[in-house]
Design a protein around this motif. Sequence first.
Motif, PDB file in Angstrom:
ATOM      1  N   LYS A 150       0.695  33.689 -31.446  1.00  0.00           N
ATOM      2  CA  LYS A 150       2.015  33.328 -31.993  1.00  0.00           C
ATOM      3  C   LYS A 150       2.408  34.260 -33.133  1.00  0.00           C
ATOM      4  O   LYS A 150       3.573  34.618 -33.290  1.00  0.00           O
ATOM      5  N   ARG A 202       8.914  39.849 -32.393  1.00  0.00           N
ATOM      6  CA  ARG A 202      10.249  39.285 -32.232  1.00  0.00           C
ATOM      7  C   ARG A 202      11.137  39.637 -33.436  1.00  0.00           C
ATOM      8  O   ARG A 202      12.307  39.980 -33.290  1.00  0.00           O
ATOM      9  N   ASN A 244      11.083  42.918 -50.381  1.00  0.00           N
ATOM     10  CA  ASN A 244      11.098  42.385 -49.012  1.00  0.00           C
ATOM     11  C   ASN A 244      11.322  43.520 -48.001  1.00  0.00           C
ATOM     12  O   ASN A 244      11.661  44.647 -48.374  1.00  0.00           O
ATOM     13  N   PRO A 245      11.099  43.206 -46.704  1.00  0.00           N
ATOM     14  CA  PRO A 245      11.098  44.289 -45.697  1.00  0.00           C
ATOM     15  C   PRO A 245      12.422  45.052 -45.579  1.00  0.00           C
ATOM     16  O   PRO A 245      12.418  46.196 -45.133  1.00  0.00           O
ATOM     17  N   TYR A 246      13.540  44.445 -45.979  1.00  0.00           N
ATOM     18  CA  TYR A 246      14.821  45.141 -45.856  1.00  0.00           C
ATOM     19  C   TYR A 246      14.834  46.430 -46.678  1.00  0.00           C
ATOM     20  O   TYR A 246      15.486  47.399 -46.323  1.00  0.00           O
ATOM     21  N   ASN A 256      14.522  28.631 -52.465  1.00  0.00           N
ATOM     22  CA  ASN A 256      13.283  28.601 -53.244  1.00  0.00           C
ATOM     23  C   ASN A 256      12.083  28.237 -52.386  1.00  0.00           C
ATOM     24  O   ASN A 256      10.996  28.796 -52.561  1.00  0.00           O
ATOM     25  N   PHE A 287       1.549  38.656 -43.774  1.00  0.00           N
ATOM     26  CA  PHE A 287       2.533  38.325 -42.728  1.00  0.00           C
ATOM     27  C   PHE A 287       3.515  37.263 -43.235  1.00  0.00           C
ATOM     28  O   PHE A 287       4.723  37.351 -43.024  1.00  0.00           O
ATOM     29  N   ALA A 323       6.068  38.688 -45.644  1.00  0.00           N
ATOM     30  CA  ALA A 323       7.039  39.538 -44.955  1.00  0.00           C
ATOM     31  C   ALA A 323       8.064  38.682 -44.206  1.00  0.00           C
ATOM     32  O   ALA A 323       9.272  38.917 -44.290  1.00  0.00           O
ATOM     33  N   GLN A 324       7.587  37.678 -43.492  1.00  0.00           N
ATOM     34  CA  GLN A 324       8.493  36.858 -42.688  1.00  0.00           C
ATOM     35  C   GLN A 324       9.412  36.006 -43.563  1.00  0.00           C
ATOM     36  O   GLN A 324      10.627  35.981 -43.368  1.00  0.00           O
ATOM     37  N   SER A 347      10.151  36.328 -46.748  1.00  0.00           N
ATOM     38  CA  SER A 347      11.045  37.067 -47.649  1.00  0.00           C
ATOM     39  C   SER A 347      12.203  37.686 -46.858  1.00  0.00           C
ATOM     40  O   SER A 347      13.299  37.846 -47.379  1.00  0.00           O
ATOM     41  N   ARG A 348      11.956  37.983 -45.589  1.00  0.00           N
ATOM     42  CA  ARG A 348      13.047  38.436 -44.715  1.00  0.00           C
ATOM     43  C   ARG A 348      14.063  37.304 -44.534  1.00  0.00           C
ATOM     44  O   ARG A 348      15.280  37.510 -44.673  1.00  0.00           O
ATOM     45  N   ARG A 403      14.524  34.766 -46.499  1.00  0.00           N
ATOM     46  CA  ARG A 403      15.185  34.488 -47.768  1.00  0.00           C
ATOM     47  C   ARG A 403      16.299  35.504 -48.040  1.00  0.00           C
ATOM     48  O   ARG A 403      17.359  35.154 -48.550  1.00  0.00           O
ATOM     49  N   GLU A 410      13.226  29.139 -36.825  1.00  0.00           N
ATOM     50  CA  GLU A 410      12.248  30.057 -37.443  1.00  0.00           C
ATOM     51  C   GLU A 410      11.187  29.273 -38.221  1.00  0.00           C
ATOM     52  O   GLU A 410       9.993  29.580 -38.161  1.00  0.00           O
ATOM     53  N   THR A 421       8.589  27.725 -35.983  1.00  0.00           N
ATOM     54  CA  THR A 421       7.633  28.730 -35.506  1.00  0.00           C
ATOM     55  C   THR A 421       6.615  29.071 -36.592  1.00  0.00           C
ATOM     56  O   THR A 421       5.406  29.083 -36.365  1.00  0.00           O
ATOM     57  N   LEU A 422       7.134  29.345 -37.798  1.00  0.00           N
ATOM     58  CA  LEU A 422       6.240  29.776 -38.877  1.00  0.00           C
ATOM     59  C   LEU A 422       5.326  28.638 -39.330  1.00  0.00           C
ATOM     60  O   LEU A 422       4.182  28.860 -39.698  1.00  0.00           O
ATOM     61  N   ALA A 425       4.095  26.338 -37.435  1.00  0.00           N
ATOM     62  CA  ALA A 425       3.009  26.248 -36.449  1.00  0.00           C
ATOM     63  C   ALA A 425       1.967  27.334 -36.727  1.00  0.00           C
ATOM     64  O   ALA A 425       0.760  27.089 -36.657  1.00  0.00           O
ATOM     65  N   ILE A 426       2.421  28.526 -37.088  1.00  0.00           N
ATOM     66  CA  ILE A 426       1.482  29.622 -37.383  1.00  0.00           C
ATOM     67  C   ILE A 426       0.654  29.296 -38.629  1.00  0.00           C
ATOM     68  O   ILE A 426      -0.568  29.453 -38.641  1.00  0.00           O
ATOM     69  N   GLU A 457      -1.920  26.516 -37.913  1.00  0.00           N
ATOM     70  CA  GLU A 457      -3.034  26.867 -37.021  1.00  0.00           C
ATOM     71  C   GLU A 457      -3.902  27.993 -37.572  1.00  0.00           C
ATOM     72  O   GLU A 457      -4.890  28.366 -36.952  1.00  0.00           O
TER      73      GLU A 457
END
Lengths: 185, 512
Positions: free
Chosen positions: A3, A10, A65-67, B259, B275, B278-279, B281-282, B284, B331, B334-335, B337-338, B341
């Motif tokens: 995932k 994705r 951040n990635p941007y 926040n 990870f 990155a996810q 903060s994108r 946000r 989103e 999904t996050l 669940a990650i 787990e």
Amino acid sequence: MFKLVRQIARAGICTEAPPSVEGVDVQPSTIHDEILAILGQALAIREVDAGSCNGCELEIHALNNPYYNIEGRGIKFVASPRHADLLLVTGPVSRNMALALRRTYDATPAPKLVVAVGDCGCSGGIFGESYASCGRVSNVIPVDVAVPGCPPPPLEILRGILAAVRQRHGVSARPDASGVRTHAA
Amino acid sequence: MTVRVGDLDLDARRLPAPLPAWHAMVDDATWRALAVVVSADGGRLVSLWSSDSRPGGLAVHAALATAHGLLWAELALDERATYPDLSSTFPCAGRMQRAAADLCGVQAAGASDQRPWLDHGVWSESWPLRNPPARHREPRDETGDYPFVRVEGDGVHEIPVGPVHAGIIEPGHFRFSIVGEKVLRLEERLGYAHKGIERRFTELTPLQAHRLAGRVSGDSTVANAWAYCMALESALGLEVPARAQWLRALMLERERVANHLGDLGALGNDAALAFGLAQFSRLREDWQRESREAFGHRLMMDAVAPGGVTHDLGTAAVVRLHKQCDALAAELATLRAIYDEHAGLQDRFIGTGRVSPELARALGLTGLAGRASGQPHDLRHDHPWPPYDRLAVRVATSLHGDVAARVAVRFDEARESLRLMRELLTALPAGAIRVDLPTPTGSGRGAGWIEGWRGEVLVALQLRDGAIARCHCHDPSWQNWPLLEHAVIGNIVPDFPLINKSFNLSYSGQDL
């Protein structure tokens, strides 16, 4: 794990083009080259909150951040002033923080660039000067570039950082009335 | 009117505010007795502060949360400038009393800790909130020695951290006493971000001071600005249009989500899952850009103003915001669940930095962190003011009280906020977004009480002859900072950043 990898794929790469500095478009390779020419290594930044409301910190976080992909362009935030080329200072400098800020400045090796971030860092902002506030950052330590905004968005902060590097590279600077070279948005 | 609290009858005045709030003048005996009955009844101390709004007008104030609403008790002091200690009943009063002593020179008689808190010895005045203005003193260059509590014994040593921290964080000092990797004791010393906000309020006009309130703690700018505006509108006895209330709530929920996104990413990062940073903060960044689009500012600063809001939403913006909520909900699922787990992440989260519900109750842990330790208070649910009275907010709680619980509550609250925002957008009433407030001329009191993302924010406002005589802003960090000292006991030093981030308390909001 599947995932996680799928989410990375994705989301893709969302990095955007770097901003123009002083009206000139800057290519990622140019930023790299300029930083290398001056420092011979990545630009290391130590952030110092000298009394801000934490709004500027949120935007400095956003810059990571990635941007904006600043690490990909050779700019990184470090944990100690002894590892830093540049101090990124926010806030009106509270009197309770003035000594810590001066000591941080003293501990920073050359080239010792300083960028003051936000209206408070530029002028004291809405907090001004008082029994508890020294006001602008340049009242306490020398400042190379001041970035206005409340808070300035990440790109403006990045422009300010790049402008400070370029100025030391020999590009002329325009001092404003306070003697601080203000980088206008 | 008479208000009955436990077995006490108080002569109190109802403040015209969207949430139930009363103000009462009390004497020494009632001040103490009130705290005792409110505490026994399961109530809490929201805030304690001092004022000196006219010559000879020294007073201390306590805002108490009861089942029926907010009770603002004011105790006028004579030249002795002492009052009965409340920290034996509400431990969180301790630091607030020390701050009151620094700002106004009023002492809590019998309090066990009388060390200065905000005053590090370098201000150019002492007792800066005294009236007539404070006594000038020669500022010292060095901050004074602070008597930390020492832990002694074989192998014990200290780690001093701050006020300049390793990350991009606000200033504060932490003194760890450790043995090996294990934390025996943490003592915080704050006040570094004190920049004289409360005195600055008295230099601004009531109609511009919302901008200052919005800069008490940048991450809670909507909550503080709304609380200030609510206090001002309440002091003036004015109501804002329905559409303005709904847009304010929309922004408050956007602030909460922003926040939570930031924290969830940082918490992943502090447990070595880059990870996550990155996810989140994108996400946000997407969120902040839309806030700029819809409300004119990435953090929505100054968008809440006296009388209403400054930005209206067109049909296109409503559709866009609705879509953004739908997309983010997917989103987040999904996050989550990650995160759930990920064995390495959960290993760091579970059992780390635990505050038991009993301790949380005894010491007054509040807000998000309180809900993660079984304290189910949420003003949006307990005293739903418009538009929350139409939304039936579901309160997210956990009994585990560890980092994992504070992560779970953030996920739950973000999902609930997205639901609330979609309801707000669907039923947004038509009409004006702002009424013009008359320039205040008289005197009065107002209270603004808002559930910000971190917890309850209070603004207590006193107007005199059309000017701000005193404006006190309270951030829930006051209550929660002392609990952080407990949460880290027995944990290892490398887990401190993780535990600290899981609370994510404001320095500026408590230092003022």
